[in-house]
Design an enzyme around this catalytic site. Structure first.
Site, PDB file in Angstrom:
ATOM      1  N   ASP A 173       0.826  -1.211   0.000  1.00 55.27           N
ATOM      2  CA  ASP A 173       0.000   0.000   0.000  1.00 55.27           C
ATOM      3  C   ASP A 173       0.863   1.266   0.000  1.00 55.27           C
ATOM      4  OD1 ASP A 173      -2.412   1.332  -0.047  1.00 55.27           O
ATOM      5  OD2 ASP A 173      -2.704   1.262   2.131  1.00 55.27           O
ATOM      6  N   HIS A 207       2.837   3.661  -8.862  1.00 54.06           N
ATOM      7  CA  HIS A 207       2.617   2.256  -9.243  1.00 54.06           C
ATOM      8  C   HIS A 207       3.818   1.699  -9.994  1.00 54.06           C
ATOM      9  CE1 HIS A 207      -1.329   2.492  -7.655  1.00 54.06           C
ATOM     10  NE2 HIS A 207      -1.851   3.215  -8.630  1.00 54.06           N
ATOM     11  N   LEU A 248      11.611 -19.639  -4.709  1.00 51.01           N
ATOM     12  CA  LEU A 248      10.455 -18.910  -4.179  1.00 51.01           C
ATOM     13  C   LEU A 248       9.226 -19.049  -5.083  1.00 51.01           C
ATOM     14  CD1 LEU A 248       9.430 -16.561  -2.171  1.00 51.01           C
ATOM     15  CD2 LEU A 248       9.990 -15.041  -4.070  1.00 51.01           C
TER      16      LEU A 248
END
Ligand code: IPE
Ligand code: IPE
Ligand code: MG
Length: 237
Positions: free
Chosen positions: A19, A36, A130
């Site tokens: 956020d 962004h 991962l």
């Protein structure tokens, strides 16, 4: 100095509510989309660090089922980001053995956005490092409804008995794992419809750092904080 997985208790499953992109951009006098863009670069940084630390699964909240309420221009920029991101980083994800998956309903996105995401999943599916899971058009309540619908269908069509337990139920969800550590950046202390079932016993960390500034050191600090927590799971120690 950076932390090492040999000396630390590393959480298996880490979820991050990324956020603060918009506020970060506003602070610098830039449009929200600039936040962004920088935020997408941080996905690379944090995925590489999580991989180095031997975290098994990193779930990143990129777009919620509620984010469709945003202005059309912002949504259309966010739809372009996966294409920009994967064209720049897919080679590095392959080199580092990182596997991409997603959680959420892709169907609502433009065809080309869906295509780049599915291609990244397909290209990296053999990787064993991962698991980088992108939550996109993801909402936990929606996930639970879809799971109930599928379970009910199977029972009605007599594909299975009506004998659901917690472990079974988790496999109807987009994300079956329990989250060990949930981090939210940029100061808000709320969950915003993310992984409601999966965070039942997660450790929660809310940091002031905005997502575009959340770097390796910030993740390492969260892991150190996680190591100071005493997880009891309802039992007595
Ligand atoms: C998070 O940053 C990214 C998405 C939700 C897509 P925000 O866009 O929510 O940034 P703030 O919270 O407005 O600063
Ligand atoms: C949560 O952030 C969703 C993502 C990070 C993708 P929001 O910025 O949408 O959440 P609220 O509106 O502040 O709760
Ligand atoms: Mg926000």
């Amino acid at each position: 100095m950076s932390i090492s997985h040999e000396r630390m208790n590393i959480p298996e499953t880490v979820a991050i509510i990324m956020d603060g992109n918009g506020r970060w951009a506003k602070k610098q006098g830039l449009p929200r989309t600039a936040g962004h863009k920088k935020g997408a670069d941080q996905i690379r940084t944090i995925a590489l660090e999580a991989n180095r630390l031997h975290i098994k699964k990193l779930i990143l909240y990129a777009f919620s089922t509620e984010n469709w309420k945003r202005p059309e221009e912002e949504i259309s920029y966010l739809c372009k980001l996966p294409g920009i991101f994967f064209s720049r980083f897919i080679k590095e994800l392959m080199e580092k053995n990182i596997r991409v998956t997603f959680a959420g309903e892709l169907e609502r996105f433009p065809k080309d956005t869906q295509k780049v995401i599915r291609k990244a999943v397909d290209q990296t599916k053999g990787n064993t490092g991962l698991e980088l899971c992108i939550a996109i058009n993801y909402g936990s309540r929606r996930e639970i409804i879809l799971a109930i619908q599928e379970y009910t269908r199977q029972v009605v069509e007599q594909e299975r008995a009506n004998d659901l337990n917690e472990e079974d139920f988790s496999h109807y969800l987009f994300v079956p794992e329990n989250v060990d550590l949930l981090i939210r950046t940029s100061g808000e202390e709320r969950i915003s419809n993310f992984l409601l079932w999966q965070i039942a016993y997660a450790e929660l960390i809310f940091t002031q750092t905005a997502w575009p500034d959340f770097d390796e050191k910030a993740l390492d600090e969260c892991i150190q904080e996680y190591n100071r927590r005493d997880r009891r799971f309802g039992a007595v120690k």
